[in-house]
Scaffold this motif. Sequence first.
Motif, PDB file in Angstrom:
ATOM      1  N   SER A  74       0.914  -1.624  -0.128  1.00  0.00           N
ATOM      2  CA  SER A  74      -0.643  -0.393   0.106  1.00  0.00           C
ATOM      3  C   SER A  74       1.059   1.451   0.030  1.00  0.00           C
ATOM      4  CB  SER A  74      -0.688   0.293   1.137  1.00  0.00           C
ATOM      5  OG  SER A  74      -1.399   1.421   1.436  1.00  0.00           O
ATOM      6  N   CYS A  75       0.402   2.291  -0.715  1.00  0.00           N
ATOM      7  CA  CYS A  75       0.959   3.745  -1.255  1.00  0.00           C
ATOM      8  C   CYS A  75       1.039   4.355   0.454  1.00  0.00           C
ATOM      9  CB  CYS A  75       1.009   3.942  -2.116  1.00  0.00           C
ATOM     10  SG  CYS A  75       1.296   5.510  -2.583  1.00  0.00           S
ATOM     11  N   PRO A  76       1.746   4.702   1.031  1.00  0.00           N
ATOM     12  CA  PRO A  76       1.529   5.713   1.696  1.00  0.00           C
ATOM     13  C   PRO A  76       0.580   7.240   1.638  1.00  0.00           C
ATOM     14  CG  PRO A  76       4.139   6.001   1.957  1.00  0.00           C
ATOM     15  CD  PRO A  76       3.434   4.830   1.241  1.00  0.00           C
ATOM     16  N   ARG A  77       0.943   7.835   0.253  1.00  0.00           N
ATOM     17  CA  ARG A  77       0.678   8.614   0.593  1.00  0.00           C
ATOM     18  C   ARG A  77      -1.232   8.843  -0.738  1.00  0.00           C
ATOM     19  NH1 ARG A  77       3.259  12.205  -4.272  1.00  0.00           N
ATOM     20  NH2 ARG A  77       4.452  13.023  -2.516  1.00  0.00           N
ATOM     21  N   CYS A  78      -1.259   7.884  -1.245  1.00  0.00           N
ATOM     22  CA  CYS A  78      -2.730   7.595  -1.884  1.00  0.00           C
ATOM     23  C   CYS A  78      -3.304   6.455  -1.605  1.00  0.00           C
ATOM     24  CB  CYS A  78      -2.832   8.063  -3.129  1.00  0.00           C
ATOM     25  SG  CYS A  78      -1.803   6.187  -4.391  1.00  0.00           S
ATOM     26  N   GLY A  79      -2.627   5.330  -1.059  1.00  0.00           N
ATOM     27  CA  GLY A  79      -3.366   3.926  -0.640  1.00  0.00           C
ATOM     28  C   GLY A  79      -3.334   3.308  -1.723  1.00  0.00           C
ATOM     29  N   THR A  80      -2.625   3.552  -2.953  1.00  0.00           N
ATOM     30  CA  THR A  80      -3.202   2.442  -3.564  1.00  0.00           C
ATOM     31  C   THR A  80      -1.958   0.636  -3.496  1.00  0.00           C
ATOM     32  OG1 THR A  80      -3.216   4.495  -6.078  1.00  0.00           O
ATOM     33  CG2 THR A  80      -2.525   2.158  -6.378  1.00  0.00           C
ATOM     34  N   GLU A  81      -3.222  -0.334  -4.021  1.00  0.00           N
ATOM     35  CA  GLU A  81      -2.449  -1.147  -3.627  1.00  0.00           C
ATOM     36  C   GLU A  81      -1.444  -2.097  -4.392  1.00  0.00           C
ATOM     37  OE1 GLU A  81      -3.462  -3.668  -0.961  1.00  0.00           O
ATOM     38  OE2 GLU A  81      -4.350  -2.271   0.079  1.00  0.00           O
ATOM     39  N   ASP A  82      -1.254  -0.884  -5.559  1.00  0.00           N
ATOM     40  CA  ASP A  82       0.288  -1.088  -6.652  1.00  0.00           C
ATOM     41  C   ASP A  82       1.340  -0.427  -6.898  1.00  0.00           C
ATOM     42  OD1 ASP A  82       1.354  -2.593  -8.978  1.00  0.00           O
ATOM     43  OD2 ASP A  82       0.071  -1.089  -9.987  1.00  0.00           O
ATOM     44  N   ALA A  83       2.210  -0.903  -6.954  1.00  0.00           N
ATOM     45  CA  ALA A  83       3.859  -0.262  -6.060  1.00  0.00           C
ATOM     46  C   ALA A  83       4.720  -1.136  -7.634  1.00  0.00           C
ATOM     47  CB  ALA A  83       4.589  -0.006  -5.152  1.00  0.00           C
ATOM     48  N   VAL A  84       5.779  -1.223  -7.887  1.00  0.00           N
ATOM     49  CA  VAL A  84       6.600  -1.424  -8.835  1.00  0.00           C
ATOM     50  C   VAL A  84       8.354  -1.259  -7.389  1.00  0.00           C
ATOM     51  CG1 VAL A  84       6.372  -0.747 -11.085  1.00  0.00           C
ATOM     52  CG2 VAL A  84       8.170   0.930 -10.141  1.00  0.00           C
ATOM     53  N   CYS A 103       4.821   3.914  -6.059  1.00  0.00           N
ATOM     54  CA  CYS A 103       3.463   3.935  -6.281  1.00  0.00           C
ATOM     55  C   CYS A 103       3.406   4.096  -8.433  1.00  0.00           C
ATOM     56  CB  CYS A 103       2.978   4.817  -5.386  1.00  0.00           C
ATOM     57  SG  CYS A 103       1.052   4.650  -5.915  1.00  0.00           S
ATOM     58  N   ALA A 104       2.460   3.087  -8.686  1.00  0.00           N
ATOM     59  CA  ALA A 104       1.730   2.959  -9.618  1.00  0.00           C
ATOM     60  C   ALA A 104       0.746   4.055 -10.307  1.00  0.00           C
ATOM     61  CB  ALA A 104       2.050   1.225 -10.180  1.00  0.00           C
ATOM     62  N   LYS A 105       0.257   4.823  -9.298  1.00  0.00           N
ATOM     63  CA  LYS A 105      -0.368   5.149  -9.620  1.00  0.00           C
ATOM     64  C   LYS A 105      -0.019   7.263  -9.852  1.00  0.00           C
ATOM     65  CE  LYS A 105      -5.129   7.121  -8.079  1.00  0.00           C
ATOM     66  NZ  LYS A 105      -6.298   7.025  -6.989  1.00  0.00           N
ATOM     67  N   CYS A 106       0.388   7.661  -8.521  1.00  0.00           N
ATOM     68  CA  CYS A 106       1.139   8.515  -8.102  1.00  0.00           C
ATOM     69  C   CYS A 106       2.708   9.112  -8.406  1.00  0.00           C
ATOM     70  CB  CYS A 106       0.334   9.215  -6.276  1.00  0.00           C
ATOM     71  SG  CYS A 106       1.262   8.327  -5.494  1.00  0.00           S
ATOM     72  N   ASN A 107       3.128   7.392  -8.426  1.00  0.00           N
ATOM     73  CA  ASN A 107       5.069   7.956  -8.461  1.00  0.00           C
ATOM     74  C   ASN A 107       5.653   8.624  -6.925  1.00  0.00           C
ATOM     75  OD1 ASN A 107       5.082   7.190 -11.267  1.00  0.00           O
ATOM     76  ND2 ASN A 107       5.099   8.856 -11.851  1.00  0.00           N
ATOM     77  N   HIS A 108       4.704   8.245  -5.637  1.00  0.00           N
ATOM     78  CA  HIS A 108       5.266   8.246  -4.860  1.00  0.00           C
ATOM     79  C   HIS A 108       6.253   7.520  -4.376  1.00  0.00           C
ATOM     80  CE1 HIS A 108       6.082   9.494  -0.899  1.00  0.00           C
ATOM     81  NE2 HIS A 108       5.684   8.623  -0.701  1.00  0.00           N
ATOM     82  N   PRO A 109       7.703   7.792  -4.377  1.00  0.00           N
ATOM     83  CA  PRO A 109       8.602   6.877  -3.566  1.00  0.00           C
ATOM     84  C   PRO A 109       8.662   6.055  -2.571  1.00  0.00           C
ATOM     85  CG  PRO A 109       9.547   8.901  -4.086  1.00  0.00           C
ATOM     86  CD  PRO A 109       8.107   8.862  -4.585  1.00  0.00           C
TER      87      PRO A 109
END
Length: 125
Positions: A74-84, A103-109
């Motif tokens: 899970s991305c800590p910024r947007c909550g999307t559960e897809d990350a490379v 994050c695959a959605k918001c590009n948050h590292p």
Amino acid sequence: MSTLHFCSECNNLLYPKADSNRRMMLYACRICQYEEVGEDACVYRNDLLTVTKEKIGITTDLGGDPTLAHSNISCPRCGTEDAVFFQDQSKRKETRMILFFVCAKCNHPFTDPTIEHEQQIEEEI
């Protein structure tokens, strides 16, 4: 202040050399056999060592890179559960294997949040 010394016979640079028998520093020529006693007994040593922590590099558009593996973290910024994810690229022996996520959605590292939690537990013990 250190100065350069030159050979009086062949004009090449003299290099510092330790004479362990007489316990003194000499300046010696690497071309001929010329040696002279060093006036200054002070020897300087300058070690340059840069210690860096693992850090996330430039990560533009990594979320859309088809060659990177995906994880359902899970991305800590947007909550999307897809990350490379990818591994730290430094080649030092002391480096731990740390995975960096984007994050695959918001590009948050970000790094794995469970690692930070484990480090806090180890520090408390």
